[in-house]
Design a protein around this motif. Structure first.
Motif, mmCIF file in Angstrom:
data_model
loop_
_atom_site.group_PDB
_atom_site.id
_atom_site.type_symbol
_atom_site.label_atom_id
_atom_site.label_comp_id
_atom_site.label_asym_id
_atom_site.label_seq_id
_atom_site.Cartn_x
_atom_site.Cartn_y
_atom_site.Cartn_z
ATOM 1 N N LEU A 21 1.457 118.506 25.769
ATOM 2 C CA LEU A 21 0.815 118.266 24.473
ATOM 3 C C LEU A 21 -0.664 118.617 24.666
ATOM 4 O O LEU A 21 -1.465 117.792 25.105
ATOM 5 N N GLU A 22 -0.977 119.883 24.376
ATOM 6 C CA GLU A 22 -2.281 120.426 24.766
ATOM 7 C C GLU A 22 -3.446 119.731 24.043
ATOM 8 O O GLU A 22 -4.415 119.339 24.679
ATOM 9 N N THR A 23 -3.308 119.578 22.725
ATOM 10 C CA THR A 23 -4.431 119.009 21.965
ATOM 11 C C THR A 23 -4.667 117.558 22.373
ATOM 12 O O THR A 23 -5.793 117.141 22.634
ATOM 13 N N LEU A 24 -3.588 116.801 22.454
ATOM 14 C CA LEU A 24 -3.751 115.384 22.806
ATOM 15 C C LEU A 24 -4.207 115.212 24.254
ATOM 16 O O LEU A 24 -4.958 114.285 24.561
ATOM 17 N N SER A 25 -3.775 116.104 25.144
ATOM 18 C CA SER A 25 -4.255 116.037 26.530
ATOM 19 C C SER A 25 -5.780 116.167 26.550
ATOM 20 O O SER A 25 -6.474 115.403 27.211
ATOM 21 N N ARG A 26 -6.268 117.146 25.780
ATOM 22 C CA ARG A 26 -7.730 117.364 25.724
ATOM 23 C C ARG A 26 -8.430 116.153 25.130
ATOM 24 O O ARG A 26 -9.380 115.628 25.687
ATOM 25 N N GLY A 29 -8.052 113.031 27.421
ATOM 26 C CA GLY A 29 -8.553 113.193 28.790
ATOM 27 C C GLY A 29 -7.511 112.837 29.829
ATOM 28 O O GLY A 29 -7.832 112.300 30.901
ATOM 29 N N ILE A 30 -6.251 113.126 29.533
ATOM 30 C CA ILE A 30 -5.172 112.822 30.469
ATOM 31 C C ILE A 30 -4.126 113.933 30.317
ATOM 32 O O ILE A 30 -3.990 114.491 29.221
ATOM 33 N N GLU A 31 -3.435 114.260 31.394
ATOM 34 C CA GLU A 31 -2.361 115.260 31.250
ATOM 35 C C GLU A 31 -1.189 114.599 30.536
ATOM 36 O O GLU A 31 -0.593 113.648 31.062
ATOM 37 N N PHE A 32 -0.861 115.117 29.373
ATOM 38 C CA PHE A 32 0.087 114.421 28.499
ATOM 39 C C PHE A 32 1.250 115.378 28.167
ATOM 40 O O PHE A 32 1.022 116.477 27.652
ATOM 41 N N TYR A 33 2.466 114.953 28.470
ATOM 42 C CA TYR A 33 3.651 115.797 28.260
ATOM 43 C C TYR A 33 4.678 115.070 27.389
ATOM 44 O O TYR A 33 4.695 113.836 27.335
ATOM 45 N N LYS A 183 3.491 113.085 40.883
ATOM 46 C CA LYS A 183 3.762 111.727 40.410
ATOM 47 C C LYS A 183 3.475 111.700 38.917
ATOM 48 O O LYS A 183 2.710 112.535 38.417
ATOM 49 N N ALA A 184 4.112 110.772 38.227
ATOM 50 C CA ALA A 184 3.880 110.700 36.781
ATOM 51 C C ALA A 184 4.286 109.331 36.273
ATOM 52 O O ALA A 184 4.949 108.560 36.969
ATOM 53 N N HIS A 185 3.847 109.066 35.060
ATOM 54 C CA HIS A 185 4.167 107.801 34.396
ATOM 55 C C HIS A 185 5.073 108.140 33.205
ATOM 56 O O HIS A 185 4.634 108.804 32.270
ATOM 57 N N LEU A 186 6.339 107.737 33.278
ATOM 58 C CA LEU A 186 7.281 108.026 32.195
ATOM 59 C C LEU A 186 7.252 106.864 31.201
ATOM 60 O O LEU A 186 7.319 105.700 31.606
ATOM 61 N N VAL A 187 7.180 107.202 29.916
ATOM 62 C CA VAL A 187 7.102 106.150 28.890
ATOM 63 C C VAL A 187 8.174 106.415 27.840
ATOM 64 O O VAL A 187 8.358 107.541 27.381
ATOM 65 N N VAL A 188 8.890 105.351 27.466
ATOM 66 C CA VAL A 188 10.022 105.506 26.547
ATOM 67 C C VAL A 188 10.063 104.341 25.561
ATOM 68 O O VAL A 188 9.551 103.254 25.862
ATOM 69 N N SER A 309 -2.916 110.225 36.819
ATOM 70 C CA SER A 309 -1.462 110.351 36.811
ATOM 71 C C SER A 309 -1.002 110.907 35.463
ATOM 72 O O SER A 309 -1.264 110.310 34.417
ATOM 73 N N PRO A 310 -0.320 112.069 35.459
ATOM 74 C CA PRO A 310 0.157 112.604 34.181
ATOM 75 C C PRO A 310 1.114 111.618 33.487
ATOM 76 O O PRO A 310 1.818 110.861 34.157
ATOM 77 N N VAL A 311 1.117 111.682 32.163
ATOM 78 C CA VAL A 311 2.004 110.809 31.377
ATOM 79 C C VAL A 311 3.077 111.684 30.722
ATOM 80 O O VAL A 311 2.765 112.740 30.165
ATOM 81 N N VAL A 312 4.323 111.244 30.818
ATOM 82 C CA VAL A 312 5.414 111.967 30.146
ATOM 83 C C VAL A 312 6.035 111.015 29.122
ATOM 84 O O VAL A 312 6.646 110.007 29.492
ATOM 85 N N PHE A 313 5.861 111.347 27.860
ATOM 86 C CA PHE A 313 6.506 110.559 26.801
ATOM 87 C C PHE A 313 7.921 111.101 26.618
ATOM 88 O O PHE A 313 8.105 112.301 26.368
ATOM 89 N N ILE A 314 8.904 110.237 26.765
ATOM 90 C CA ILE A 314 10.280 110.699 26.571
ATOM 91 C C ILE A 314 10.614 110.562 25.088
ATOM 92 O O ILE A 314 10.744 109.447 24.572
ATOM 93 N N HIS A 315 10.681 111.710 24.440
ATOM 94 C CA HIS A 315 10.939 111.724 22.993
ATOM 95 C C HIS A 315 12.447 111.586 22.789
ATOM 96 O O HIS A 315 13.200 112.522 23.064
ATOM 97 N N THR A 316 12.858 110.419 22.286
ATOM 98 C CA THR A 316 14.289 110.104 22.241
ATOM 99 C C THR A 316 14.947 110.456 20.905
ATOM 100 O O THR A 316 16.083 110.047 20.657
ATOM 101 N N GLY A 317 14.237 111.198 20.053
ATOM 102 C CA GLY A 317 14.868 111.664 18.805
ATOM 103 C C GLY A 317 14.574 110.755 17.630
ATOM 104 O O GLY A 317 13.479 110.212 17.509
ATOM 105 N N GLY A 318 15.566 110.618 16.735
ATOM 106 C CA GLY A 318 15.423 109.667 15.626
ATOM 107 C C GLY A 318 14.896 110.256 14.334
ATOM 108 O O GLY A 318 14.626 109.515 13.383
#
Ligand SMILES: Cc1ncc(COP(=O)(O)O)c(C=O)c1O
Length: 331
Positions: A21-26, A29-33, A183-188, A309-318
Protein backbone atom coordinates in the motif's frame (compact mmCIF):
# COMPACT_ATOMS: atom_id res chain seq x y z
CA UNK A 1 8.66 -28.91 9.33
CA UNK A 2 6.26 -30.65 6.93
CA UNK A 3 2.69 -30.11 8.08
CA UNK A 4 0.24 -33.01 7.82
CA UNK A 5 -2.96 -31.41 6.62
CA UNK A 6 -6.37 -33.07 6.88
CA UNK A 7 -8.17 -33.79 3.61
CA UNK A 8 -9.09 -30.66 1.65
CA UNK A 9 -11.22 -29.80 -1.38
CA UNK A 10 -9.43 -26.97 -3.25
CA UNK A 11 -11.85 -24.12 -3.94
CA UNK A 12 -9.95 -20.87 -3.31
CA UNK A 13 -7.91 -19.06 -5.95
CA UNK A 14 -4.58 -19.16 -4.21
CA UNK A 15 -1.97 -17.89 -3.68
CA UNK A 16 -3.59 -14.49 -3.32
CA UNK A 17 -1.21 -11.56 -3.86
CA UNK A 18 0.52 -9.49 -1.21
CA UNK A 19 0.49 -5.87 -2.41
CA UNK A 20 2.28 -2.87 -1.01
CA UNK A 21 0.00 0.00 0.00
CA UNK A 22 2.30 2.67 -1.38
CA UNK A 23 0.44 5.83 -0.38
CA UNK A 24 -0.34 4.69 3.14
CA UNK A 25 3.22 3.39 3.62
CA UNK A 26 4.50 6.88 2.80
CA UNK A 27 1.94 8.65 4.96
CA UNK A 28 2.28 6.38 7.99
CA UNK A 29 6.07 5.98 7.72
CA UNK A 30 5.87 2.19 7.88
CA UNK A 31 6.09 -0.55 5.26
CA UNK A 32 2.44 -1.43 4.85
CA UNK A 33 1.13 -4.39 2.81
CA UNK A 34 -2.22 -6.06 2.17
CA UNK A 35 -2.59 -9.81 1.78
CA UNK A 36 -5.47 -9.88 -0.69
CA UNK A 37 -7.60 -12.73 0.62
CA UNK A 38 -10.56 -10.73 -0.63
CA UNK A 39 -9.40 -12.17 -3.98
CA UNK A 40 -9.82 -15.86 -3.10
CA UNK A 41 -12.81 -15.89 -5.48
CA UNK A 42 -16.01 -14.05 -6.32
CA UNK A 43 -18.92 -16.00 -4.87
CA UNK A 44 -16.49 -17.77 -2.53
CA UNK A 45 -14.54 -14.62 -1.73
CA UNK A 46 -12.76 -13.88 1.52
CA UNK A 47 -11.32 -15.87 4.39
CA UNK A 48 -14.26 -18.26 4.70
CA UNK A 49 -13.45 -20.28 1.61
CA UNK A 50 -10.08 -21.30 3.02
CA UNK A 51 -11.82 -22.80 6.05
CA UNK A 52 -14.53 -24.36 3.91
CA UNK A 53 -11.95 -26.28 1.88
CA UNK A 54 -11.36 -28.43 4.97
CA UNK A 55 -14.89 -28.34 6.42
CA UNK A 56 -16.58 -29.34 3.17
CA UNK A 57 -14.11 -32.22 2.78
CA UNK A 58 -15.19 -33.39 6.25
CA UNK A 59 -18.88 -33.06 5.28
CA UNK A 60 -18.32 -35.14 2.14
CA UNK A 61 -16.29 -37.76 4.05
CA UNK A 62 -19.18 -38.10 6.51
CA UNK A 63 -21.67 -38.67 3.69
CA UNK A 64 -23.69 -35.50 4.35
CA UNK A 65 -26.20 -34.28 1.78
CA UNK A 66 -27.05 -30.98 3.52
CA UNK A 67 -24.71 -28.48 5.12
CA UNK A 68 -26.22 -26.44 7.93
CA UNK A 69 -24.55 -23.32 9.22
CA UNK A 70 -25.45 -20.09 10.97
CA UNK A 71 -24.65 -16.42 11.38
CA UNK A 72 -25.99 -12.90 11.06
CA UNK A 73 -28.26 -12.20 8.11
CA UNK A 74 -25.36 -10.60 6.21
CA UNK A 75 -22.93 -13.40 7.10
CA UNK A 76 -20.11 -13.82 4.57
CA UNK A 77 -19.54 -17.31 5.90
CA UNK A 78 -23.16 -18.32 5.21
CA UNK A 79 -23.01 -16.92 1.67
CA UNK A 80 -19.71 -18.69 0.99
CA UNK A 81 -21.09 -21.96 2.39
CA UNK A 82 -24.17 -21.68 0.15
CA UNK A 83 -21.89 -21.16 -2.89
CA UNK A 84 -19.62 -24.08 -1.89
CA UNK A 85 -22.70 -26.32 -1.58
CA UNK A 86 -23.74 -25.44 -5.13
CA UNK A 87 -20.28 -26.37 -6.40
CA UNK A 88 -20.29 -29.69 -4.56
CA UNK A 89 -23.91 -30.65 -5.26
CA UNK A 90 -25.02 -30.41 -1.62
CA UNK A 91 -28.06 -28.73 -0.11
CA UNK A 92 -27.51 -25.76 2.18
CA UNK A 93 -29.61 -24.70 5.15
CA UNK A 94 -28.79 -21.35 6.75
CA UNK A 95 -29.90 -20.35 10.24
CA UNK A 96 -29.86 -16.57 10.17
CA UNK A 97 -30.05 -14.13 13.07
CA UNK A 98 -32.30 -11.26 12.03
CA UNK A 99 -33.82 -8.10 13.45
CA UNK A 100 -36.98 -8.41 11.34
CA UNK A 101 -39.04 -11.58 10.74
CA UNK A 102 -38.40 -11.53 6.96
CA UNK A 103 -35.22 -9.59 6.22
CA UNK A 104 -34.80 -7.81 2.89
CA UNK A 105 -32.59 -9.55 0.40
CA UNK A 106 -29.58 -7.43 -0.21
CA UNK A 107 -25.80 -7.98 -0.15
CA UNK A 108 -24.86 -11.46 1.01
CA UNK A 109 -28.45 -12.44 1.68
CA UNK A 110 -29.42 -11.80 -1.94
CA UNK A 111 -26.65 -14.21 -2.93
CA UNK A 112 -27.91 -16.79 -0.38
CA UNK A 113 -31.19 -16.76 -2.32
CA UNK A 114 -29.45 -17.03 -5.68
CA UNK A 115 -27.48 -20.04 -4.45
CA UNK A 116 -30.77 -21.72 -3.54
CA UNK A 117 -30.21 -22.04 0.21
CA UNK A 118 -33.04 -22.82 2.62
CA UNK A 119 -33.47 -20.57 5.63
CA UNK A 120 -34.51 -20.58 9.24
CA UNK A 121 -34.73 -17.06 10.63
CA UNK A 122 -34.38 -16.43 14.35
CA UNK A 123 -34.32 -13.31 16.49
CA UNK A 124 -31.29 -12.72 18.71
CA UNK A 125 -32.49 -14.40 21.95
CA UNK A 126 -33.79 -17.51 20.19
CA UNK A 127 -30.68 -17.75 18.02
CA UNK A 128 -28.24 -17.63 20.94
CA UNK A 129 -30.33 -20.03 23.01
CA UNK A 130 -30.54 -22.62 20.21
CA UNK A 131 -26.91 -22.15 19.16
CA UNK A 132 -25.89 -23.52 22.59
CA UNK A 133 -27.50 -26.82 21.62
CA UNK A 134 -25.97 -26.82 18.11
CA UNK A 135 -29.40 -26.06 16.55
CA UNK A 136 -30.35 -29.69 17.13
CA UNK A 137 -34.03 -29.01 16.31
CA UNK A 138 -33.16 -27.81 12.81
CA UNK A 139 -30.86 -30.80 12.25
CA UNK A 140 -33.57 -33.15 13.54
CA UNK A 141 -36.07 -31.62 11.09
CA UNK A 142 -33.70 -32.37 8.20
CA UNK A 143 -33.10 -35.94 9.46
CA UNK A 144 -36.87 -36.48 9.79
CA UNK A 145 -37.18 -35.80 6.06
CA UNK A 146 -34.44 -38.33 5.28
CA UNK A 147 -31.61 -35.81 4.97
CA UNK A 148 -28.07 -36.17 6.31
CA UNK A 149 -27.05 -32.84 7.81
CA UNK A 150 -23.53 -31.70 8.60
CA UNK A 151 -23.35 -28.75 10.98
CA UNK A 152 -20.68 -26.06 10.73
CA UNK A 153 -20.63 -23.73 13.78
CA UNK A 154 -20.57 -19.97 13.29
CA UNK A 155 -17.87 -18.66 10.97
CA UNK A 156 -16.47 -22.15 10.40
CA UNK A 157 -14.39 -21.29 13.46
CA UNK A 158 -13.62 -24.76 14.73
CA UNK A 159 -10.38 -26.73 14.74
CA UNK A 160 -11.00 -28.25 11.28
CA UNK A 161 -11.74 -24.84 9.72
CA UNK A 162 -8.64 -23.27 11.26
CA UNK A 163 -6.43 -25.43 8.98
CA UNK A 164 -7.39 -23.02 6.22
CA UNK A 165 -5.31 -20.34 7.91
CA UNK A 166 -2.48 -22.69 8.78
CA UNK A 167 -2.16 -23.12 5.04
CA UNK A 168 -2.54 -19.37 4.51
CA UNK A 169 0.21 -18.72 7.08
CA UNK A 170 2.58 -20.94 5.11
CA UNK A 171 1.54 -19.13 1.92
CA UNK A 172 2.13 -15.68 3.46
CA UNK A 173 5.50 -16.48 4.99
CA UNK A 174 6.63 -18.12 1.72
CA UNK A 175 5.68 -14.95 -0.18
CA UNK A 176 7.37 -12.66 2.34
CA UNK A 177 10.52 -14.82 2.22
CA UNK A 178 10.55 -14.42 -1.56
CA UNK A 179 10.13 -10.64 -1.14
CA UNK A 180 13.13 -10.55 1.21
CA UNK A 181 10.99 -9.55 4.21
CA UNK A 182 12.46 -11.33 7.21
CA UNK A 183 9.94 -10.43 9.90
CA UNK A 184 6.51 -8.85 9.87
CA UNK A 185 3.44 -8.09 11.91
CA UNK A 186 0.31 -9.77 10.52
CA UNK A 187 -2.99 -8.12 11.44
CA UNK A 188 -6.44 -9.60 10.87
CA UNK A 189 -10.07 -8.97 11.75
CA UNK A 190 -11.37 -11.28 14.47
CA UNK A 191 -15.10 -12.07 14.37
CA UNK A 192 -15.36 -15.67 15.52
CA UNK A 193 -11.70 -16.52 15.99
CA UNK A 194 -11.01 -19.21 13.40
CA UNK A 195 -8.83 -17.14 11.09
CA UNK A 196 -6.72 -15.73 13.91
CA UNK A 197 -6.32 -19.14 15.62
CA UNK A 198 -5.39 -20.78 12.31
CA UNK A 199 -2.60 -18.24 11.80
CA UNK A 200 -1.36 -18.84 15.37
CA UNK A 201 -1.46 -22.59 14.76
CA UNK A 202 0.49 -22.13 11.50
CA UNK A 203 3.16 -20.09 13.27
CA UNK A 204 3.47 -22.67 16.05
CA UNK A 205 3.73 -25.60 13.63
CA UNK A 206 6.32 -23.86 11.45
CA UNK A 207 8.11 -22.23 14.44
CA UNK A 208 8.29 -18.89 12.57
CA UNK A 209 8.24 -16.78 15.72
CA UNK A 210 9.62 -13.77 13.85
CA UNK A 211 6.03 -13.14 12.72
CA UNK A 212 3.70 -11.36 15.15
CA UNK A 213 -0.02 -11.97 14.69
CA UNK A 214 -2.68 -9.62 16.05
CA UNK A 215 -6.46 -9.79 15.79
CA UNK A 216 -8.59 -6.65 15.89
CA UNK A 217 -11.87 -7.68 17.45
CA UNK A 218 -15.15 -6.63 15.80
CA UNK A 219 -17.58 -7.98 18.41
CA UNK A 220 -17.67 -9.31 22.01
CA UNK A 221 -14.54 -8.51 24.04
CA UNK A 222 -10.92 -9.54 24.55
CA UNK A 223 -11.76 -11.99 27.33
CA UNK A 224 -14.25 -13.77 25.07
CA UNK A 225 -11.73 -14.12 22.24
CA UNK A 226 -8.93 -15.24 24.55
CA UNK A 227 -11.29 -18.09 25.51
CA UNK A 228 -12.58 -18.75 22.01
CA UNK A 229 -9.13 -18.82 20.35
CA UNK A 230 -7.70 -20.90 23.20
CA UNK A 231 -10.55 -23.38 22.74
CA UNK A 232 -9.93 -23.72 18.99
CA UNK A 233 -6.19 -24.24 19.63
CA UNK A 234 -6.92 -26.78 22.39
CA UNK A 235 -9.38 -28.69 20.19
CA UNK A 236 -6.86 -28.75 17.35
CA UNK A 237 -4.22 -30.19 19.70
CA UNK A 238 -6.61 -32.94 20.82
CA UNK A 239 -8.25 -33.76 17.51
CA UNK A 240 -5.09 -33.72 15.40
CA UNK A 241 -2.60 -34.92 17.97
CA UNK A 242 -0.45 -31.79 17.87
CA UNK A 243 2.24 -30.75 20.40
CA UNK A 244 0.35 -29.82 23.61
CA UNK A 245 2.24 -26.54 24.16
CA UNK A 246 0.37 -25.12 21.13
CA UNK A 247 -2.67 -24.65 23.33
CA UNK A 248 -0.70 -22.05 25.32
CA UNK A 249 0.46 -19.91 22.38
CA UNK A 250 0.22 -16.15 22.96
CA UNK A 251 -3.00 -14.60 21.62
CA UNK A 252 -2.62 -10.87 20.79
CA UNK A 253 -5.83 -8.90 20.46
CA UNK A 254 -6.74 -5.24 19.98
CA UNK A 255 -10.04 -3.82 21.24
CA UNK A 256 -11.52 -0.34 20.97
CA UNK A 257 -12.79 -0.24 17.39
CA UNK A 258 -16.11 -2.11 17.60
CA UNK A 259 -18.05 1.15 17.99
CA UNK A 260 -21.72 0.79 19.01
CA UNK A 261 -21.73 -2.98 18.40
CA UNK A 262 -21.26 -5.85 15.96
CA UNK A 263 -22.00 -4.76 12.39
CA UNK A 264 -22.96 -1.26 13.53
CA UNK A 265 -21.13 1.60 11.83
CA UNK A 266 -19.69 4.83 13.24
CA UNK A 267 -18.48 7.99 11.47
CA UNK A 268 -14.68 7.51 11.85
CA UNK A 269 -15.01 3.96 10.49
CA UNK A 270 -16.88 5.15 7.40
CA UNK A 271 -14.21 7.83 6.86
CA UNK A 272 -11.50 5.15 6.95
CA UNK A 273 -13.44 3.03 4.44
CA UNK A 274 -13.62 6.03 2.12
CA UNK A 275 -9.95 6.82 2.69
CA UNK A 276 -8.83 3.25 1.81
CA UNK A 277 -10.85 3.39 -1.41
CA UNK A 278 -9.53 6.83 -2.33
CA UNK A 279 -5.87 6.22 -1.53
CA UNK A 280 -5.41 2.54 -2.35
CA UNK A 281 -8.52 1.47 -4.32
CA UNK A 282 -9.15 -1.11 -1.60
CA UNK A 283 -12.74 -1.92 -0.69
CA UNK A 284 -13.40 -2.58 3.00
CA UNK A 285 -16.68 -3.49 4.66
CA UNK A 286 -18.19 -1.88 7.76
CA UNK A 287 -18.54 -5.17 9.69
CA UNK A 288 -15.11 -6.83 9.60
CA UNK A 289 -12.28 -5.48 7.47
CA UNK A 290 -13.22 -1.81 7.86
CA UNK A 291 -13.12 -1.99 11.66
CA UNK A 292 -9.88 -3.98 11.66
CA UNK A 293 -8.23 -1.64 9.15
CA UNK A 294 -9.43 1.43 11.01
CA UNK A 295 -8.10 0.00 14.29
CA UNK A 296 -4.78 -0.84 12.69
CA UNK A 297 -4.31 2.64 11.23
CA UNK A 298 -5.19 4.28 14.55
CA UNK A 299 -2.76 2.04 16.45
CA UNK A 300 0.03 2.72 13.94
CA UNK A 301 -0.61 6.46 14.36
CA UNK A 302 -0.44 6.04 18.14
CA UNK A 303 3.02 4.50 17.68
CA UNK A 304 1.95 1.02 18.85
CA UNK A 305 3.60 -0.72 15.86
CA UNK A 306 7.41 -0.56 15.66
CA UNK A 307 8.35 1.18 12.40
CA UNK A 308 11.17 -1.25 11.59
CA UNK A 309 8.76 -4.18 11.22
CA UNK A 310 6.58 -4.26 8.08
CA UNK A 311 2.84 -4.63 8.67
CA UNK A 312 0.69 -6.99 6.60
CA UNK A 313 -3.05 -6.42 6.83
CA UNK A 314 -4.85 -9.63 5.92
CA UNK A 315 -7.80 -8.46 3.87
CA UNK A 316 -10.42 -11.12 4.57
CA UNK A 317 -13.05 -9.93 2.06
CA UNK A 318 -16.61 -8.99 2.99
CA UNK A 319 -17.34 -6.52 0.16
CA UNK A 320 -20.95 -7.66 -0.19
CA UNK A 321 -21.56 -6.43 3.37
CA UNK A 322 -20.83 -2.87 2.24
CA UNK A 323 -23.91 -2.44 0.05
CA UNK A 324 -26.64 -2.92 2.68
CA UNK A 325 -24.99 -0.07 4.65
CA UNK A 326 -24.68 2.33 1.72
CA UNK A 327 -27.02 4.88 3.30
CA UNK A 328 -24.57 5.44 6.17
CA UNK A 329 -22.09 7.14 3.84
CA UNK A 330 -22.09 10.90 3.45
CA UNK A 331 -20.72 12.13 0.15
C1 LIG B 1 -15.02 -10.63 5.77
C2 LIG B 1 -14.68 -11.23 7.07
N1 LIG B 1 -13.52 -10.90 7.66
C3 LIG B 1 -13.16 -11.42 8.85
C4 LIG B 1 -13.97 -12.29 9.53
C5 LIG B 1 -13.51 -12.80 10.84
O1 LIG B 1 -12.98 -14.07 10.74
P1 LIG B 1 -13.20 -15.12 11.91
O2 LIG B 1 -14.67 -15.38 11.99
O3 LIG B 1 -12.43 -16.29 11.50
O4 LIG B 1 -12.69 -14.47 13.16
C6 LIG B 1 -15.21 -12.68 8.96
C7 LIG B 1 -16.16 -13.59 9.62
O5 LIG B 1 -16.42 -13.64 10.79
C8 LIG B 1 -15.56 -12.15 7.70
O6 LIG B 1 -16.71 -12.48 7.11
Amino acid sequence: MKINYPERIPMANTPTPIQKLETLSRELGIEFYAKRDDMTGMELSGNKVRKLEFLMAEAMQKGADTVVTCGGVQSNHCRATAAACVKLGLKCHLILRTRTPKPPYDGNHLLDYLFGADFTYMDKPEYYEKEEGGFEEVLEGIRAKGGKPFYIPVGGSVAMGSWGYVKAFEEITGQLDAMGIKKAHLVVSTGSGGTHSGLILGRALTKRTEFRITGVIVCDDIEYFQGQNRKILGDAVKLFNLPPEIEHEKIDLIDGYIGPGYALPYPELMETIKMAALKEAIILDPVYTGKAFHGLIMEIRKGKFPKESPVVFIHTGGAFGLFPQKDVFEF
